[in-house]
Design a protein around this motif. Sequence first.
Motif, PDB file in Angstrom:
ATOM      1  N   HIS A  94       0.807  -1.211   0.000  1.00 56.30           N
ATOM      2  CA  HIS A  94       0.000   0.000   0.000  1.00 56.30           C
ATOM      3  C   HIS A  94       0.839   1.258   0.000  1.00 56.30           C
ATOM      4  O   HIS A  94       0.675   2.154   0.817  1.00 56.30           O
ATOM      5  N   PHE A  96       1.533   4.852  -1.330  1.00 52.96           N
ATOM      6  CA  PHE A  96       0.548   5.847  -1.755  1.00 52.96           C
ATOM      7  C   PHE A  96       0.616   5.958  -3.275  1.00 52.96           C
ATOM      8  O   PHE A  96       1.641   6.360  -3.838  1.00 52.96           O
TER       9      PHE A  96
ATOM     10  N   GLY B 405      -6.557   0.004   2.530  1.00 51.00           N
ATOM     11  CA  GLY B 405      -5.143  -0.223   2.822  1.00 51.00           C
ATOM     12  C   GLY B 405      -4.333   1.061   2.762  1.00 51.00           C
ATOM     13  O   GLY B 405      -3.395   1.255   3.524  1.00 51.00           O
ATOM     14  N   GLN B 406      -4.720   1.989   1.851  1.00 52.67           N
ATOM     15  CA  GLN B 406      -4.029   3.268   1.741  1.00 52.67           C
ATOM     16  C   GLN B 406      -4.203   4.073   3.029  1.00 52.67           C
ATOM     17  O   GLN B 406      -3.291   4.747   3.482  1.00 52.67           O
ATOM     18  N   ASP B 408      -4.918   2.719   6.031  1.00 48.57           N
ATOM     19  CA  ASP B 408      -4.160   2.014   7.071  1.00 48.57           C
ATOM     20  C   ASP B 408      -2.695   2.419   7.009  1.00 48.57           C
ATOM     21  O   ASP B 408      -2.065   2.683   8.036  1.00 48.57           O
ATOM     22  N   ALA B 409      -2.148   2.454   5.779  1.00 49.83           N
ATOM     23  CA  ALA B 409      -0.733   2.805   5.611  1.00 49.83           C
ATOM     24  C   ALA B 409      -0.475   4.204   6.160  1.00 49.83           C
ATOM     25  O   ALA B 409       0.532   4.456   6.818  1.00 49.83           O
ATOM     26  N   ALA B 410      -1.431   5.140   5.898  1.00 52.87           N
ATOM     27  CA  ALA B 410      -1.261   6.507   6.388  1.00 52.87           C
ATOM     28  C   ALA B 410      -1.301   6.532   7.918  1.00 52.87           C
ATOM     29  O   ALA B 410      -0.485   7.199   8.556  1.00 52.87           O
ATOM     30  N   ARG B 411      -2.250   5.792   8.489  1.00 51.76           N
ATOM     31  CA  ARG B 411      -2.383   5.808   9.955  1.00 51.76           C
ATOM     32  C   ARG B 411      -1.174   5.187  10.635  1.00 51.76           C
ATOM     33  O   ARG B 411      -0.710   5.673  11.664  1.00 51.76           O
ATOM     34  N   THR B 412      -0.662   4.096  10.052  1.00 47.45           N
ATOM     35  CA  THR B 412       0.457   3.420  10.715  1.00 47.45           C
ATOM     36  C   THR B 412       1.725   4.271  10.644  1.00 47.45           C
ATOM     37  O   THR B 412       2.653   4.097  11.421  1.00 47.45           O
ATOM     38  N   LEU B 413       1.756   5.242   9.726  1.00 47.50           N
ATOM     39  CA  LEU B 413       2.894   6.160   9.667  1.00 47.50           C
ATOM     40  C   LEU B 413       2.680   7.354  10.588  1.00 47.50           C
ATOM     41  O   LEU B 413       3.540   8.210  10.709  1.00 47.50           O
ATOM     42  N   GLY B 414       1.506   7.425  11.209  1.00 42.31           N
ATOM     43  CA  GLY B 414       1.253   8.481  12.182  1.00 42.31           C
ATOM     44  C   GLY B 414       0.492   9.675  11.636  1.00 42.31           C
ATOM     45  O   GLY B 414       0.326  10.679  12.330  1.00 42.31           O
ATOM     46  N   LEU B 415       0.002   9.615  10.383  1.00 47.06           N
ATOM     47  CA  LEU B 415      -0.761  10.744   9.841  1.00 47.06           C
ATOM     48  C   LEU B 415      -2.103  10.864  10.570  1.00 47.06           C
ATOM     49  O   LEU B 415      -2.759   9.859  10.848  1.00 47.06           O
ATOM     50  N   GLN B 419      -4.756  14.871   7.963  1.00 48.95           N
ATOM     51  CA  GLN B 419      -3.622  14.695   7.051  1.00 48.95           C
ATOM     52  C   GLN B 419      -3.890  13.546   6.089  1.00 48.95           C
ATOM     53  O   GLN B 419      -3.556  13.621   4.902  1.00 48.95           O
ATOM     54  N   LEU B 423      -3.697  14.585   2.360  1.00 50.81           N
ATOM     55  CA  LEU B 423      -2.468  14.169   1.688  1.00 50.81           C
ATOM     56  C   LEU B 423      -2.630  12.882   0.895  1.00 50.81           C
ATOM     57  O   LEU B 423      -1.897  12.643  -0.061  1.00 50.81           O
ATOM     58  N   VAL B 424      -3.558  12.026   1.309  1.00 45.08           N
ATOM     59  CA  VAL B 424      -3.649  10.710   0.674  1.00 45.08           C
ATOM     60  C   VAL B 424      -5.017  10.468   0.024  1.00 45.08           C
ATOM     61  O   VAL B 424      -5.119  10.213  -1.172  1.00 45.08           O
TER      62      VAL B 424
END
Lengths: 222, 504
Positions: A94, A96, B405-406, B408-415, B419, B423-424
């Motif tokens: 995933h 971006f 999943g996009q 989830d990926a943002a949240r796991t990076l702390g966004l 944001q 951003l996503v």
Amino acid sequence: MIPDQRGAGAPAGRVLEVSRLEVRRGGRLVVQDVSLSVGRGEIVALIGASGSGKSTVLRAIAGLDPIAAGRIIIEGSADGGAPVRATLVLQFHHLFAHLSALHNVWLAPVHVHGRARAEAEAQGRVLLDRLGVGHRAAAMPHELSGGEAQRVAIARALAVDPPVLLMDEPTASLDAARRDELATTVRGLAADGRTLLIASHDSAFVEACAHRIVVMEGGRVQ
Amino acid sequence: MTHRRWLIAAIAVALTVAAPAAGQSPGARPELVWGGDAEGGAPFVAADPADPSRLVGFDVEVAQLLAEGLGRAARFQQVGFTSLDLAAARGDFDIGLSGIEDLPARRTRLAVTIPYYQFREVLTVREADAARYRSLADLRGRRVATLGATLAYELLAGAAATHGAVPVTYEDDVHPYSDLALGRVDAVLLDEVLAKRGVRRNAGLFNQAADVGAGTYVGILAMGNAALRDRIDELLRAAMRDGRLEAIFRRWEMWNDDQPRLYARLTTEAGQGQVQEGSRAVEVVAAPEEPSGWAAAARYLPALLRAAGITLVLSVLSMALAVALGTVIASGRVYGPAPVRVALTAWVEIVRGTPLLLQLFVLYFGLATVVQLPAFLAALIGLGLNYAAYESEIYRGALEAVPPGQLDAARTLGLSTWQTLTLVRAPQAFRLALAPMTNDFVALLKDSSLVSVITVVELTKQTSIFAANIGSWVIPGAMCAALYLSMSLPLARLARRVEKRWQR
């Protein structure tokens, strides 16, 4: 209940401490009584059949799903003010989809940790180089092969300097040769002091890199 | 082969059965189909307040009189006022009777009857302005309302050139007066029948006594229908002699001293040529000589380009409003708490489920007593609000189509949630929304033609004025289509290019 991710309380040398974890999904108990710990520089593999609860445990530790009971304690990260989080490399990466490989890597350091863009970009290039995909920095995610995307995703996770790196089925989209390369990469990260918890049902990969194995079945640790 | 023969036989049988039913039912009297616009209202043609399925009005009675004289049954055919000429030329009805004015332009394209009523043009102003605005010459730079394709419009167009009055054309004869009362225009120029009705219905209006011009009402027939026209002329003359027309106009309180003079002139003359003379003897202000075909096209091109500019500016501003508002609505529907989601869903369904035309009417005329929006602003808001509902549905769908999943990926990076959205999620949703948005903009470009009902003259309206003036849709239609395409095609191209860049 929100996972307790305070920076203190883990026993010495242990970066991640999970005790009596319970996760419910739609009222059904999908993970129960799971306790495990991972020490600094250690690679722990969480193995088990599909549906055994491996991914659920990782998502709970990463804070993506709420937990029903138990405790998750993560030792403070090296990074100052940022929230202490275990970062999860998702099964299908995933990345971006609208951002280049490099942009994927510097996005969180700039927007979450408030780093200067130039500095974050330089660090991103170093990470991509170290993972062997420096030459793909400008590529868009859909232009990357499965192995390249996997490496960019790892670089993106490392860019926020997480105390624990979680990986969910990292070999799912890799052939045998790429799998061996990934095992080498993961060992290198541990040698640098990274702490890793990896969910996988790929026994060859697990044998090649894990220091310790935790087996799950039916939502419990065996 | 056998099948085909059967089919042909079946069609032939169907036609022989259907034909008399469509034309005149066997046994019944033949019909005189007469065209008019019931929206014109009393005293012309209107639904009977006591029984709305029945029509009343002096034109209804004139039609009845003519049908009886011809030994036929009168049947009404509803046609929008501004389309009456073209419908008559097409043969949609035998005769058009709807307060239709005797204009020189009509005589070149249609068979026109002798006049059956003479009217004066009347300038209506607000009582407070009665001393200020006595004639068209006093209205320099002022907005003067009238109905398109009328003698009053021709007079006003002349006044625009000589005195600098600003003509505002309406599709109907009710709203010029209500807008005058509201102060949206400073005067109305229309015939005395309408002027009297306008003053009766709206408080604070005043009809100036000064004679601005005069005209007559006639019936219109297709050019090839001159034989029927001649019979009708004779019937009208007979009705003038024996007082039946007078009775009709007395019933509608329209009888005055102008009519006996008109009737005397028409009944003493004989023959076709003198009928024309007779009608010309009435003090009619002639429309300017009209060129035809390409000469007319060249003359109208600047006006069409200006109208195309209005269409483009209106569409771009409306779309900007729709995008901004649609984004807010979509975000509210995806992220908002339950009551907000319910309220926004209801709003979207109401706007999508009712006609844009109705929304424009409500905005411009319905709300006029509360807030008086200028026509262009009302058009912009109407189109913007309407399209915002559609945009919000596109954005909501696009936001929900971004893979979880996009996020989830943002949240796991702390966004944070904000944001993650900015951003996503939103940038990816925008890529999905681009194609349907382009579609919507092209649709809006064309839907903007509806705003002519609230007096904004945009490309389609200007084209229909052009077509009405030269009596053909061929050249104006082609020019109008070319202008719309020249606006929509580059846009579609640009959108495809942006999409390609994103898919690089």
